[in-house]
Motif scaffolding. Structure first.
Motif, PDB file in Angstrom:
ATOM      1  N   THR A  43      -4.978 -12.798 -15.738  1.00 23.85           N
ATOM      2  CA  THR A  43      -4.967 -14.246 -15.534  1.00 23.85           C
ATOM      3  C   THR A  43      -6.399 -14.726 -15.374  1.00 23.85           C
ATOM      4  O   THR A  43      -7.129 -14.227 -14.532  1.00 23.85           O
ATOM      5  N   ASP A  44      -6.802 -15.706 -16.182  1.00 22.54           N
ATOM      6  CA  ASP A  44      -8.176 -16.207 -16.147  1.00 22.54           C
ATOM      7  C   ASP A  44      -9.153 -15.039 -16.185  1.00 22.54           C
ATOM      8  O   ASP A  44      -9.925 -14.803 -15.263  1.00 22.54           O
ATOM      9  N   ALA A  45      -9.116 -14.274 -17.273  1.00 16.52           N
ATOM     10  CA  ALA A  45      -9.935 -13.062 -17.356  1.00 16.52           C
ATOM     11  C   ALA A  45     -11.416 -13.345 -17.193  1.00 16.52           C
ATOM     12  O   ALA A  45     -12.172 -12.466 -16.803  1.00 16.52           O
ATOM     13  N   THR A  46     -11.838 -14.570 -17.518  1.00 13.67           N
ATOM     14  CA  THR A  46     -13.248 -14.879 -17.361  1.00 13.67           C
ATOM     15  C   THR A  46     -13.585 -15.380 -15.971  1.00 13.67           C
ATOM     16  O   THR A  46     -14.674 -15.870 -15.730  1.00 13.67           O
ATOM     17  N   GLN A  47     -12.658 -15.262 -15.047  1.00 12.34           N
ATOM     18  CA  GLN A  47     -12.893 -15.707 -13.673  1.00 12.34           C
ATOM     19  C   GLN A  47     -13.145 -14.505 -12.776  1.00 12.34           C
ATOM     20  O   GLN A  47     -12.432 -13.511 -12.832  1.00 12.34           O
ATOM     21  N   LYS A  48     -14.128 -14.611 -11.960  1.00 14.46           N
ATOM     22  CA  LYS A  48     -14.475 -13.509 -11.067  1.00 14.46           C
ATOM     23  C   LYS A  48     -13.757 -13.688  -9.733  1.00 14.46           C
ATOM     24  O   LYS A  48     -13.825 -14.738  -9.122  1.00 14.46           O
ATOM     25  N   ARG A  49     -13.032 -12.643  -9.299  1.00 16.08           N
ATOM     26  CA  ARG A  49     -12.326 -12.691  -8.028  1.00 16.08           C
ATOM     27  C   ARG A  49     -12.805 -11.565  -7.128  1.00 16.08           C
ATOM     28  O   ARG A  49     -13.258 -10.534  -7.591  1.00 16.08           O
ATOM     29  N   GLN A  50     -12.641 -11.783  -5.846  1.00 17.70           N
ATOM     30  CA  GLN A  50     -13.035 -10.788  -4.858  1.00 17.70           C
ATOM     31  C   GLN A  50     -11.876 -10.608  -3.878  1.00 17.70           C
ATOM     32  O   GLN A  50     -11.314 -11.582  -3.387  1.00 17.70           O
ATOM     33  N   TYR A  51     -11.523  -9.346  -3.611  1.00 17.09           N
ATOM     34  CA  TYR A  51     -10.429  -9.028  -2.696  1.00 17.09           C
ATOM     35  C   TYR A  51     -10.943  -8.134  -1.582  1.00 17.09           C
ATOM     36  O   TYR A  51     -11.670  -7.166  -1.834  1.00 17.09           O
ATOM     37  N   HIS A  52     -10.545  -8.448  -0.358  1.00 16.48           N
ATOM     38  CA  HIS A  52     -10.881  -7.624   0.814  1.00 16.48           C
ATOM     39  C   HIS A  52      -9.588  -6.982   1.288  1.00 16.48           C
ATOM     40  O   HIS A  52      -8.675  -7.665   1.744  1.00 16.48           O
ATOM     41  N   LEU A  53      -9.499  -5.649   1.170  1.00 19.80           N
ATOM     42  CA  LEU A  53      -8.255  -4.935   1.425  1.00 19.80           C
ATOM     43  C   LEU A  53      -8.411  -3.879   2.520  1.00 19.80           C
ATOM     44  O   LEU A  53      -9.502  -3.324   2.703  1.00 19.80           O
ATOM     45  N   ARG A  54      -7.311  -3.624   3.217  1.00 16.66           N
ATOM     46  CA  ARG A  54      -7.185  -2.424   4.034  1.00 16.66           C
ATOM     47  C   ARG A  54      -6.217  -1.475   3.326  1.00 16.66           C
ATOM     48  O   ARG A  54      -5.359  -1.915   2.561  1.00 16.66           O
ATOM     49  N   HIS A  55      -6.328  -0.169   3.641  1.00 19.98           N
ATOM     50  CA  HIS A  55      -5.640   0.832   2.843  1.00 19.98           C
ATOM     51  C   HIS A  55      -5.168   1.992   3.711  1.00 19.98           C
ATOM     52  O   HIS A  55      -5.891   2.466   4.584  1.00 19.98           O
ATOM     53  N   ILE A  56      -3.948   2.426   3.482  1.00 18.50           N
ATOM     54  CA  ILE A  56      -3.431   3.661   4.078  1.00 18.50           C
ATOM     55  C   ILE A  56      -2.988   4.574   2.943  1.00 18.50           C
ATOM     56  O   ILE A  56      -2.269   4.147   2.032  1.00 18.50           O
ATOM     57  N   LEU A  57      -3.457   5.808   2.983  1.00 18.33           N
ATOM     58  CA  LEU A  57      -3.036   6.825   2.020  1.00 18.33           C
ATOM     59  C   LEU A  57      -2.285   7.934   2.750  1.00 18.33           C
ATOM     60  O   LEU A  57      -2.781   8.465   3.748  1.00 18.33           O
ATOM     61  N   ILE A  58      -1.125   8.271   2.252  1.00 20.47           N
ATOM     62  CA  ILE A  58      -0.415   9.472   2.691  1.00 20.47           C
ATOM     63  C   ILE A  58      -0.441  10.422   1.497  1.00 20.47           C
ATOM     64  O   ILE A  58       0.257  10.215   0.500  1.00 20.47           O
ATOM     65  N   ALA A  59      -1.295  11.443   1.576  1.00 18.78           N
ATOM     66  CA  ALA A  59      -1.456  12.384   0.468  1.00 18.78           C
ATOM     67  C   ALA A  59      -0.157  13.148   0.235  1.00 18.78           C
ATOM     68  O   ALA A  59       0.547  13.517   1.177  1.00 18.78           O
ATOM     69  N   ALA A  60       0.158  13.377  -1.046  1.00 15.72           N
ATOM     70  CA  ALA A  60       1.411  14.053  -1.382  1.00 15.72           C
ATOM     71  C   ALA A  60       1.275  14.780  -2.709  1.00 15.72           C
ATOM     72  O   ALA A  60       0.420  14.453  -3.540  1.00 15.72           O
ATOM     73  N   ASP A  61       2.113  15.801  -2.888  1.00 17.33           N
ATOM     74  CA  ASP A  61       2.244  16.460  -4.181  1.00 17.33           C
ATOM     75  C   ASP A  61       3.726  16.692  -4.456  1.00 17.33           C
ATOM     76  O   ASP A  61       4.587  16.228  -3.702  1.00 17.33           O
ATOM     77  N   GLU A  62       4.017  17.408  -5.519  1.00 16.83           N
ATOM     78  CA  GLU A  62       5.419  17.571  -5.917  1.00 16.83           C
ATOM     79  C   GLU A  62       6.247  18.297  -4.854  1.00 16.83           C
ATOM     80  O   GLU A  62       7.445  18.072  -4.729  1.00 16.83           O
ATOM     81  N   SER A  63       5.580  19.154  -4.070  1.00 19.65           N
ATOM     82  CA  SER A  63       6.333  19.956  -3.101  1.00 19.65           C
ATOM     83  C   SER A  63       6.777  19.167  -1.869  1.00 19.65           C
ATOM     84  O   SER A  63       7.715  19.557  -1.181  1.00 19.65           O
ATOM     85  N   ASN A  64       6.085  18.057  -1.566  1.00 21.80           N
ATOM     86  CA  ASN A  64       6.415  17.330  -0.328  1.00 21.80           C
ATOM     87  C   ASN A  64       6.578  15.829  -0.545  1.00 21.80           C
ATOM     88  O   ASN A  64       6.484  15.052   0.388  1.00 21.80           O
ATOM     89  N   LYS A  65       6.810  15.435  -1.797  1.00 25.37           N
ATOM     90  CA  LYS A  65       6.826  14.007  -2.136  1.00 25.37           C
ATOM     91  C   LYS A  65       7.883  13.231  -1.361  1.00 25.37           C
ATOM     92  O   LYS A  65       7.635  12.131  -0.876  1.00 25.37           O
ATOM     93  N   VAL A  66       9.080  13.811  -1.220  1.00 27.23           N
ATOM     94  CA  VAL A  66      10.165  13.105  -0.525  1.00 27.23           C
ATOM     95  C   VAL A  66       9.792  12.871   0.938  1.00 27.23           C
ATOM     96  O   VAL A  66       9.948  11.768   1.484  1.00 27.23           O
ATOM     97  N   GLN A  67       9.267  13.911   1.587  1.00 29.33           N
ATOM     98  CA  GLN A  67       8.870  13.793   2.992  1.00 29.33           C
ATOM     99  C   GLN A  67       7.775  12.754   3.171  1.00 29.33           C
ATOM    100  O   GLN A  67       7.834  11.919   4.094  1.00 29.33           O
ATOM    101  N   LYS A  68       6.767  12.779   2.298  1.00 30.25           N
ATOM    102  CA  LYS A  68       5.629  11.869   2.436  1.00 30.25           C
ATOM    103  C   LYS A  68       6.024  10.426   2.126  1.00 30.25           C
ATOM    104  O   LYS A  68       5.489   9.487   2.718  1.00 30.25           O
ATOM    105  N   ARG A  69       6.971  10.257   1.205  1.00 27.09           N
ATOM    106  CA  ARG A  69       7.474   8.911   0.921  1.00 27.09           C
ATOM    107  C   ARG A  69       8.150   8.343   2.165  1.00 27.09           C
ATOM    108  O   ARG A  69       7.950   7.167   2.510  1.00 27.09           O
ATOM    109  N   THR A  70       8.892   9.167   2.859  1.00 30.43           N
ATOM    110  CA  THR A  70       9.546   8.732   4.097  1.00 30.43           C
ATOM    111  C   THR A  70       8.522   8.339   5.146  1.00 30.43           C
ATOM    112  O   THR A  70       8.690   7.337   5.861  1.00 30.43           O
ATOM    113  N   GLU A  71       7.422   9.108   5.218  1.00 31.39           N
ATOM    114  CA  GLU A  71       6.370   8.810   6.197  1.00 31.39           C
ATOM    115  C   GLU A  71       5.742   7.440   5.955  1.00 31.39           C
ATOM    116  O   GLU A  71       5.550   6.655   6.883  1.00 31.39           O
ATOM    117  N   ILE A  72       5.420   7.144   4.704  1.00 32.09           N
ATOM    118  CA  ILE A  72       4.742   5.863   4.453  1.00 32.09           C
ATOM    119  C   ILE A  72       5.728   4.697   4.566  1.00 32.09           C
ATOM    120  O   ILE A  72       5.344   3.582   4.962  1.00 32.09           O
TER     121      ILE A  72
END
Length: 427
Positions: free
Chosen positions: A166-195
């Motif tokens: 949207t409005d590709a020639t428009q410059k936008r700035q976002y200030h975000l906070r972030h939480i990561l719950i690391a996961a792989d195939e062996s624990n994906k279900v458990q980690k999804r529940t955590e987040i």
């Protein structure tokens, strides 16, 4: 395996002398393949994380900072090891060039003054600082060779970006906070529940930043998951997709990537002027000590009524580097100006002189030597869009690449105080 291999050293193996040695400042707390991490290195890294957190108005315990410090040091070791494998060696002249850039950036006249500032700011010698600079350049070289130039961008991707943003020639700035719950195939279900549970806690009124500090596996956890204010072209695509649909303070949906599960909170969003072009500006300055504000005002008035700027620079400026070039600071993109210049200098007309500007280093009288406006025609718009797509893809690929490095690494955490940074997993 995608997770790091954690080898716990149990009490039967740790003798009493080893337990005492662990408390020594130079004891080894972790081993990354064949490289070690000492307690001193971890504590210095933790102190720096705490300092940054305080500057950002965040609070965290030393234990939290220590865990984030170990995460950072492990990632650094892995990337430097990859550099050695690739035969990347940074020559001395490249290090010296970077040190010269830092002297100019910090407004430091010579090597002796730089050594003093390094000692005051980081508590290390110039020898150690040079090593740190070499490591920084090395990691940048690895990123460029392993990821950036290996990330292709097709014409179709550029066209899609221009058509769907949207409005590709428009410059936008976002200030975000972030939480990561690391996961792989062996624990994906458990980690999804955590987040999902964390998301529910935020919705129920708990503080996002506090939860990020205690639960996030992301590198910004120490700062409450604060990613800082970023332009839209410097945000990974999955995050940007969410950010565009959020109101201030609102929580994102759960985002899944190769690293695991992510949760975002929008702190602020701003819209800049249209990208009709990119202003570049050539500057020169007269630099004075902070205590000479009245004298700086006097010089400014003299310049405004026709005084010879170059002659005054030669006579009064204390910046020995730029004095040799009549105060020349070179060309800047307007958006890249230092904060203390950014609000004032762009308002000065070509050939004009700024008000007296105070920075952490001293007082500046800035002359706008020349302004160059680069218009964005169709060809340049395509080039601009390609650059954005390339940066985004490279950022995403870097996260996955780091996970792959970790997955093939052998990590031994010797100190129980730091062991919490890595999930225990048996092969």
């Amino acid at each position: 395996m995608k997770n790091l291999v954690l080898v716990w050293i149990v009490s039967a193996v740790i003798s009493a002398p080893m337990a005492i040695a662990d408390k020594k400042i130079n004891s080894i707390i972790a081993v990354v393949n064949n490289d070690s991490i000492s307690r001193l290195q971890a504590e210095r890294e933790a102190a720096n994380i705490l300092k940054i957190a305080r500057q950002n108005g965040n609070t965290l315990s030393f234990e939290e900072a220590s865990r984030n410090a170990l995460e950072s040091l492990i990632a650094k070791r892995l990337q430097l090891q990859r550099a050695r494998l690739l035969g990347i060696a940074i020559p001395d002249h490249a290090v010296e060039r970077r040190l010269a850039e830092l002297r100019a950036e910090w407004e430091i006249a010579d090597g002796a003054a730089l050594a003093q500032k390094v000692k005051e700011r980081f508590g290390i010698t110039m020898k150690k600082f040079r090593e740190a600079v070499r490591d920084e350049i090395t990691i940048q070289a690895v990123y460029y060779n392993e990821i950036f130039i290996q990330t292709p961008v097709s014409d179709e991707e550029v066209t899609h970006f221009l058509q769907t943003e949207t409005d590709a020639t428009q410059k936008r700035q976002y200030h975000l906070r972030h939480i990561l719950i690391a996961a792989d195939e062996s624990n994906k279900v458990q980690k999804r529940t955590e987040i999902e549970a964390l998301r529910a806690r935020v919705i129920a009124g708990e503080d996002f930043a506090s939860l990020a500090k205690t639960h996030s596996d992301g590198g910004n956890a120490a700062n409450g998951g604060d990613l800082g204010a970023r332009e839209s072209d410097n945000i990974p695509t999955p995050f940007l997709t969410e950010a565009k649909n959020l109101r201030i303070g609102e929580l994102s949906r759960i985002v899944e990537t190769a690293r695991g599960f992510h949760l975002l909170q929008l702190i602020d969003a701003k819209r800049s002027s249209l990208r009709e072009g990119v202003d570049r500006i050539k500057l020169s300055h007269l630099f004075l000590p902070l205590e000479k504000k009245d004298f700086a005002e006097q010089l400014r008035k003299e310049i405004e009524v026709g005084g010879d700027f170059n002659a005054l620079v030669q006579k009064h400026s204390i910046d020995s580097i730029s004095v040799e070039k009549n105060g020349d600071l070179g060309w800047f993109n307007v958006h890249d100006l230092p904060d203390y210049f950014a609000t004032t200098v762009p308002t000065v007309k070509e050939g004009g002189i700024s008000p007296v500007i105070e920075s952490p280093f001293g007082l500046h009288l800035v002359r706008v030597v020349e302004i160059n406006k680069q218009e964005l025609n169709a060809e340049k718009t395509q080039e601009w869009a390609r650059g954005i797509v390339h940066e985004r893809k490279a950022l995403e690929n870097r996260l996955e690449w780091l996970e792959q490095l970790r997955g093939s690494a052998h990590i031994i955490v010797l100190d129980p105080e730091y062991a919490g940074i890595i999930n225990q997993e048996n092969e």
